[in-house]
Design an enzyme around this catalytic site. Structure first.
Site, PDB file in Angstrom:
ATOM      1  N   ARG A 143      39.760  -1.860  21.068  1.00 37.72           N
ATOM      2  CA  ARG A 143      40.479  -2.062  19.810  1.00 37.72           C
ATOM      3  C   ARG A 143      39.682  -3.027  18.937  1.00 37.72           C
ATOM      4  O   ARG A 143      39.030  -2.620  17.999  1.00 37.72           O
ATOM      5  CB  ARG A 143      41.916  -2.542  20.058  1.00 37.72           C
ATOM      6  CG  ARG A 143      42.836  -2.276  18.854  1.00 37.72           C
ATOM      7  CD  ARG A 143      42.666  -3.312  17.768  1.00 37.72           C
ATOM      8  NE  ARG A 143      42.852  -4.668  18.251  1.00 37.72           N
ATOM      9  CZ  ARG A 143      42.499  -5.751  17.578  1.00 37.72           C
ATOM     10  NH1 ARG A 143      41.904  -5.645  16.396  1.00 37.72           N
ATOM     11  NH2 ARG A 143      42.683  -6.968  18.089  1.00 37.72           N
ATOM     12  N   ASP A 144      39.653  -4.304  19.265  1.00 37.88           N
ATOM     13  CA  ASP A 144      38.827  -5.234  18.488  1.00 37.88           C
ATOM     14  C   ASP A 144      37.357  -4.834  18.574  1.00 37.88           C
ATOM     15  O   ASP A 144      36.600  -4.954  17.608  1.00 37.88           O
ATOM     16  CB  ASP A 144      39.020  -6.664  18.994  1.00 37.88           C
ATOM     17  CG  ASP A 144      38.779  -7.705  17.915  1.00 37.88           C
ATOM     18  OD1 ASP A 144      37.800  -7.563  17.166  1.00 37.88           O
ATOM     19  OD2 ASP A 144      39.573  -8.653  17.819  1.00 37.88           O
ATOM     20  N   SER A 193      41.493 -15.080  14.315  1.00 39.12           N
ATOM     21  CA  SER A 193      40.739 -13.937  13.794  1.00 39.12           C
ATOM     22  C   SER A 193      39.393 -14.331  13.207  1.00 39.12           C
ATOM     23  O   SER A 193      38.463 -13.520  13.187  1.00 39.12           O
ATOM     24  CB  SER A 193      41.554 -13.213  12.714  1.00 39.12           C
ATOM     25  OG  SER A 193      42.892 -13.068  13.090  1.00 39.12           O
ATOM     26  N   TYR A 201      37.671 -13.765   8.217  1.00 34.71           N
ATOM     27  CA  TYR A 201      38.108 -12.719   9.137  1.00 34.71           C
ATOM     28  C   TYR A 201      36.885 -12.063   9.785  1.00 34.71           C
ATOM     29  O   TYR A 201      35.979 -11.597   9.096  1.00 34.71           O
ATOM     30  CB  TYR A 201      38.916 -11.695   8.343  1.00 34.71           C
ATOM     31  CG  TYR A 201      39.816 -10.803   9.138  1.00 34.71           C
ATOM     32  CD1 TYR A 201      40.803 -11.329   9.968  1.00 34.71           C
ATOM     33  CD2 TYR A 201      39.715  -9.419   9.025  1.00 34.71           C
ATOM     34  CE1 TYR A 201      41.648 -10.497  10.681  1.00 34.71           C
ATOM     35  CE2 TYR A 201      40.558  -8.581   9.728  1.00 34.71           C
ATOM     36  CZ  TYR A 201      41.523  -9.127  10.556  1.00 34.71           C
ATOM     37  OH  TYR A 201      42.363  -8.302  11.257  1.00 34.71           O
ATOM     38  N   HIS A 232      35.407  -2.696  15.895  1.00 36.49           N
ATOM     39  CA  HIS A 232      34.705  -3.272  14.738  1.00 36.49           C
ATOM     40  C   HIS A 232      33.202  -3.362  14.994  1.00 36.49           C
ATOM     41  O   HIS A 232      32.395  -3.179  14.087  1.00 36.49           O
ATOM     42  CB  HIS A 232      35.243  -4.673  14.437  1.00 36.49           C
ATOM     43  CG  HIS A 232      36.655  -4.706  13.960  1.00 36.49           C
ATOM     44  ND1 HIS A 232      37.053  -4.155  12.757  1.00 36.49           N
ATOM     45  CD2 HIS A 232      37.781  -5.237  14.522  1.00 36.49           C
ATOM     46  CE1 HIS A 232      38.349  -4.349  12.597  1.00 36.49           C
ATOM     47  NE2 HIS A 232      38.818  -5.000  13.653  1.00 36.49           N
ATOM     48  N   HIS A 258      44.244 -15.329  21.318  1.00 29.33           N
ATOM     49  CA  HIS A 258      43.235 -14.328  20.951  1.00 29.33           C
ATOM     50  C   HIS A 258      42.096 -15.090  20.285  1.00 29.33           C
ATOM     51  O   HIS A 258      42.226 -15.558  19.154  1.00 29.33           O
ATOM     52  CB  HIS A 258      43.838 -13.301  19.988  1.00 29.33           C
ATOM     53  CG  HIS A 258      42.855 -12.281  19.491  1.00 29.33           C
ATOM     54  ND1 HIS A 258      42.681 -11.050  20.100  1.00 29.33           N
ATOM     55  CD2 HIS A 258      41.994 -12.295  18.435  1.00 29.33           C
ATOM     56  CE1 HIS A 258      41.763 -10.359  19.436  1.00 29.33           C
ATOM     57  NE2 HIS A 258      41.328 -11.094  18.425  1.00 29.33           N
ATOM     58  N   HIS A 272      37.889 -15.762  19.179  1.00 29.64           N
ATOM     59  CA  HIS A 272      36.602 -15.164  18.809  1.00 29.64           C
ATOM     60  C   HIS A 272      35.491 -16.174  19.057  1.00 29.64           C
ATOM     61  O   HIS A 272      35.713 -17.381  19.091  1.00 29.64           O
ATOM     62  CB  HIS A 272      36.608 -14.698  17.351  1.00 29.64           C
ATOM     63  CG  HIS A 272      37.214 -13.348  17.159  1.00 29.64           C
ATOM     64  ND1 HIS A 272      36.469 -12.187  17.123  1.00 29.64           N
ATOM     65  CD2 HIS A 272      38.508 -12.963  17.025  1.00 29.64           C
ATOM     66  CE1 HIS A 272      37.277 -11.149  16.958  1.00 29.64           C
ATOM     67  NE2 HIS A 272      38.525 -11.593  16.895  1.00 29.64           N
TER      68      HIS A 272
END
EC number: 4.1.3.39
Length: 339
Positions: free
Chosen positions: A14-15, A168, A288, A18, A197, A199
């Site tokens: 899903r992520d 995000s 983002y 990108h 979540h 990054h």
């Protein structure tokens, strides 16, 4: 769950969409899902990078439909919970029900960190059809802890079983994460779980995930080889190694995850998923993470420095869904140079 028992959710499919511009074959989906399932992850998220119905000119078209990807995953899944993501205003309740019919049993309903109120219908609908539901407050660095906790409380009131601190932009430091998870825990019902979540834009994804667990989070997002937007998500194999050393209880096989990361996922990447000058700037500017590929294209097309482009996105406070503004900023920068 006790203080050190964690729920590991993989977001490679899903992520990670990108990182490959939402282009991945169905056989690759099956191979990755089968490997994750065998490696013991608790849940596997599958969708376009921007969630159900995210395939579009603005976000980027997918190589397949969400339904094709989800069906491919369901074909080989034996144990883990099949999960998806939905952004109200992009995906609808109709798409949510279709995903359920295809075998999805958990959904994260995602909004900007100050707009939890727009998730009410979708969270309620997901609960009504019997799904596990999480609220996903994106760009969590853009709201102070107390305000973010109020938004989490709204999502809980709509029926969310769990609410995430969703970094995000990869902008949160360890103290930032600690403060936000603690603020959630202060106001949420003890039965409501907290998720993290992270990054990797500031190279803090594993550290931030560990701090979140130590402060009370139960659900942890991660991906094979960190496959995700920007510098990627928390790399699941690195996180599991640290979880083992930290005494967290989970059901994941470290070596199996390492093999899947190196053998199945890294070969798919047309741009290395890593901390470099562009992705570090994402985190530094608080932008983002999925803006990376859009900004790189615009910078190349108009001859501007992608870092300056990203810094201006941060100064303007752009949020998910405003990808089209990146070209406007690039044109402004070209005009400023010309004048």
């Amino acid at each position: 769950m006790n203080a050190h028992q964690i729920f590991v959710q993989d977001v490679t499919l899903r992520d990670g969409m990108h990182a490959v511009r939402h282009r991945i074959g169905l056989d690759d989906v099956r191979r990755i899902v089968a490997a994750l399932d065998a490696a013991g992850v608790d849940a596997i998220e599958v969708a376009h990078g921007d969630g159900l119905a995210g395939s579009s000119v603005n976000y980027g078209p997918g190589s397949h439909t969400d339904w094709e990807w989800i069906e491919a995953a369901a074909d080989v899944l034996e144990r883990a919970r099949l999960t998806t993501l939905l952004l109200p205003g992009v995906g609808t309740i109709h798409e949510l029900k279709t995903a359920y019919d295809l075998g999805v049993r958990s959904v994260r309903v995602a909004t900007h960190c100050t707009e939890a109120d727009i998730s009410a219908q979708h969270i309620t609908a997901a609960r009504e059809i019997g799904m596990d539901v999480s609220g996903f407050l994106m760009l969590s660095h853009m709201a102070p802890p107390a305000e973010l906790a109020k938004q989490a409380l709204l999502m809980e009131s709509y029926g969310a079983h769990c609410v995430y601190v969703t970094d995000s932009g990869g902008r949160l430091t360890m103290n930032d994460v600690r403060d936000r998870v603690a603020a959630y825990r202060d106001v949420l019902d003890p039965a409501t779980e907290i998720g993290i979540h992270a990054h990797e834009n500031l190279s803090l994804s594993v550290a931030n995930s560990v701090v979140a667990v130590e402060t009370g989070a139960v659900r942890v997002d991660a991906s094979l080889a960190g496959h995700g937007a920007g510098a990627g998500n928390c790399p699941i194999e690195a996180f599991v190694a640290v979880a083992n050393l930290s005494g967290f209880e989970h059901g994941c096989d470290l070596f199996a995850l390492q093999d899947a990361a190196d053998d199945l996922v890294r070969p798919l990447q047309d741009r290395p998923v890593r901390v470099d000058r562009e992705t570090l700037t994402l985190g530094y500017a608080g932008v983002y993470s999925s803006f990376l590929r859009h900004a790189e294209r615009a910078a190349d097309q108009y001859g501007v420095d992608v870092r300056e482009l990203l810094m201006e996105c941060g100064r303007r406070g752009l949020v998910g869904g405003q990808e089209d503004m990146i070209i406007d900023i690039a044109l402004d920068q070209v005009g400023a140079v010309a004048s």
